[in-house]
Design a protein around this motif. Structure first.
Motif, mmCIF file in Angstrom:
data_model
loop_
_atom_site.group_PDB
_atom_site.id
_atom_site.type_symbol
_atom_site.label_atom_id
_atom_site.label_comp_id
_atom_site.label_asym_id
_atom_site.label_seq_id
_atom_site.Cartn_x
_atom_site.Cartn_y
_atom_site.Cartn_z
ATOM 1 N N SER A 1 -3.158 -3.277 8.851
ATOM 2 C CA SER A 1 -2.841 -1.801 8.632
ATOM 3 C C SER A 1 -3.833 -1.378 7.410
ATOM 4 C CB SER A 1 -1.526 -1.629 7.745
ATOM 5 O OG SER A 1 -1.524 -2.339 6.572
ATOM 6 N N TRP A 2 -4.360 -0.247 7.363
ATOM 7 C CA TRP A 2 -5.121 0.192 6.558
ATOM 8 C C TRP A 2 -4.936 -0.025 4.988
ATOM 9 C CZ3 TRP A 2 -9.746 2.134 8.302
ATOM 10 C CH2 TRP A 2 -9.730 2.827 9.458
ATOM 11 N N GLY A 3 -5.659 -0.731 4.584
ATOM 12 C CA GLY A 3 -5.543 -0.995 3.220
ATOM 13 C C GLY A 3 -5.257 -2.542 2.870
ATOM 14 N N LYS A 4 -4.777 -3.288 4.120
ATOM 15 C CA LYS A 4 -4.530 -4.794 3.730
ATOM 16 C C LYS A 4 -5.796 -5.572 3.971
ATOM 17 C CE LYS A 4 -1.247 -7.935 5.469
ATOM 18 N NZ LYS A 4 -0.221 -8.156 6.483
ATOM 19 N N LEU A 5 -6.559 -5.661 2.932
ATOM 20 C CA LEU A 5 -7.984 -6.652 2.975
ATOM 21 C C LEU A 5 -7.395 -7.821 2.955
ATOM 22 C CD1 LEU A 5 -10.165 -4.632 0.432
ATOM 23 C CD2 LEU A 5 -10.145 -4.169 2.803
ATOM 24 N N GLN A 6 -8.259 -8.678 3.619
ATOM 25 C CA GLN A 6 -8.115 -10.056 3.694
ATOM 26 C C GLN A 6 -9.404 -10.583 2.716
ATOM 27 O OE1 GLN A 6 -5.583 -12.192 5.270
ATOM 28 N NE2 GLN A 6 -6.531 -13.768 3.950
ATOM 29 N N PHE A 7 -9.299 -11.337 1.568
ATOM 30 C CA PHE A 7 -10.233 -11.657 0.757
ATOM 31 C C PHE A 7 -10.474 -13.260 1.278
ATOM 32 C CE2 PHE A 7 -11.268 -8.509 -2.361
ATOM 33 C CZ PHE A 7 -10.268 -7.523 -2.241
ATOM 34 N N VAL B 1 -12.366 -8.586 4.638
ATOM 35 C CA VAL B 1 -12.356 -7.873 5.868
ATOM 36 C C VAL B 1 -11.408 -7.086 6.287
ATOM 37 C CG1 VAL B 1 -14.121 -9.656 6.887
ATOM 38 C CG2 VAL B 1 -11.493 -9.871 7.118
ATOM 39 N N LEU B 2 -11.246 -6.187 7.006
ATOM 40 C CA LEU B 2 -10.211 -5.499 7.247
ATOM 41 C C LEU B 2 -10.505 -5.372 8.940
ATOM 42 C CD1 LEU B 2 -7.828 -3.478 6.494
ATOM 43 C CD2 LEU B 2 -9.470 -1.466 6.665
ATOM 44 N N HIS C 1 0.890 -1.199 -0.072
ATOM 45 C CA HIS C 1 0.037 0.076 -0.130
ATOM 46 C C HIS C 1 0.893 1.278 -0.020
ATOM 47 C CE1 HIS C 1 -2.844 2.557 2.686
ATOM 48 N NE2 HIS C 1 -2.560 3.112 1.573
ATOM 49 N N PHE C 2 0.477 2.284 -1.063
ATOM 50 C CA PHE C 2 1.394 3.471 -1.097
ATOM 51 C C PHE C 2 0.346 4.573 -0.607
ATOM 52 C CE2 PHE C 2 5.381 2.895 -3.202
ATOM 53 C CZ PHE C 2 5.262 1.907 -4.104
ATOM 54 N N VAL C 3 0.827 5.501 0.062
ATOM 55 C CA VAL C 3 0.085 6.577 0.224
ATOM 56 C C VAL C 3 1.060 7.820 -0.352
ATOM 57 C CG1 VAL C 3 -0.906 8.419 1.861
ATOM 58 C CG2 VAL C 3 -1.017 6.080 2.510
ATOM 59 N N LYS C 4 0.515 8.419 -1.324
ATOM 60 C CA LYS C 4 1.492 9.170 -2.422
ATOM 61 C C LYS C 4 2.516 8.302 -2.619
ATOM 62 C CE LYS C 4 -0.648 13.631 -0.402
ATOM 63 N NZ LYS C 4 -0.224 14.827 0.071
#
Lengths: 113, 112
Positions: free
Chosen positions: B96-102, B90-91, A48-51
């Motif tokens: 961490s934000w953005g790390k979805l578990q499918f 799910v998150l 995941h990148f932020v900017k």
């Protein structure tokens, strides 16, 4: 608005070669994600990148994978050298915020032979 | 580690035959549960986000519900264009934000 663009859509390379995948997110989306699905498995998070900053790269399988997002716009994912187990579909997604309403690209199908 | 299990793996429906898909999850505190639709050769398309037990979201013929252990995606009077793979993710608060578990998805085929 234009969607998330990934290219190439398909890539077939030999084991040991290098491949670079590119992702153009939706304009204005600071968050950019890479995911991949290998054969028969669930879609898995890579990073995941932020900017231009890597927020989380815990899903990167090993140091053969290198992701960059120079200038906070498009991103590249390089695999060097590629191995057979790297075959799969690599998805890029982007979002304005991080609560899951991500827009995914159509993916790059990578085949390592 | 978060776990997401979807059932059934595949579902074949006649047009107009309503049904439900299940997503069971194990997570250390749920930030959100997400439903996506995926068509062949395309990336996942976002449908819904659910945040807390008891919450429901609707979109056309689709309705998603959430309990503390699972989520259901109800398809009411489906049409052939509802044929797709439906993915749950799910998150958790441990992620961490953005790390979805499918989950692995449920492949739905609706025949005329």
């Amino acid at each position: 608005e234009a969607g998330v663009t990934q290219f190439p859509s398909h890539s077939v390379i030999e084991k040991g070669q290098t491949v670079t995948l590119r992702c153009d997110p939706i304009s204005g989306h600071d968050n950019l994600y890479w995911y991949r699905r290998v054969m028969g498995k669930e879609i898995k998070f890579l990073l995941h990148f932020v900017k231009e900053s890597k927020q989380d790269e815990s899903g990167m399988p090993n140091n053969r994978f290198l992701a960059e997002r120079t200038g906070g716009t498009y991103s590249t994912l390089k695999v060097q050298p590629a191995e057979l187990e790297d075959s799969g579909v690599y998805f890029c997604a982007s979002s304005r915020n991080t609560m899951g309403g991500y827009t995914f690209g159509s993916g790059t199908r990578l085949t390592v032979v | 580690e978060d776990q997401v299990t979807q059932s059934p793996e595949a579902l074949r429906l006649q047009e107009g035959e309503s049904s439900s898909l299940n997503c069971s999850y194990t997570v250390s505190g749920l930030r959100g549960l997400f439903w996506y639709r995926q068509d062949p050769g395309k990336g996942p398309e976002f449908l819904f986000t659910l945040y807390s037990a008891g919450e429901e979201k609707e979109k056309e013929r689709l309705k998603a519900t959430l309990t503390k252990k699972e989520s259901f995606l109800h398809i009411t009077a489906p049409k052939p264009e509802d044929s797709a793979t439906y993915l749950c993710a799910v998150l958790g608060f441990g992620d961490s934000w953005g790390k979805l578990q499918f989950g692995a998805g449920t492949q739905v085929v609706v025949t005329p």
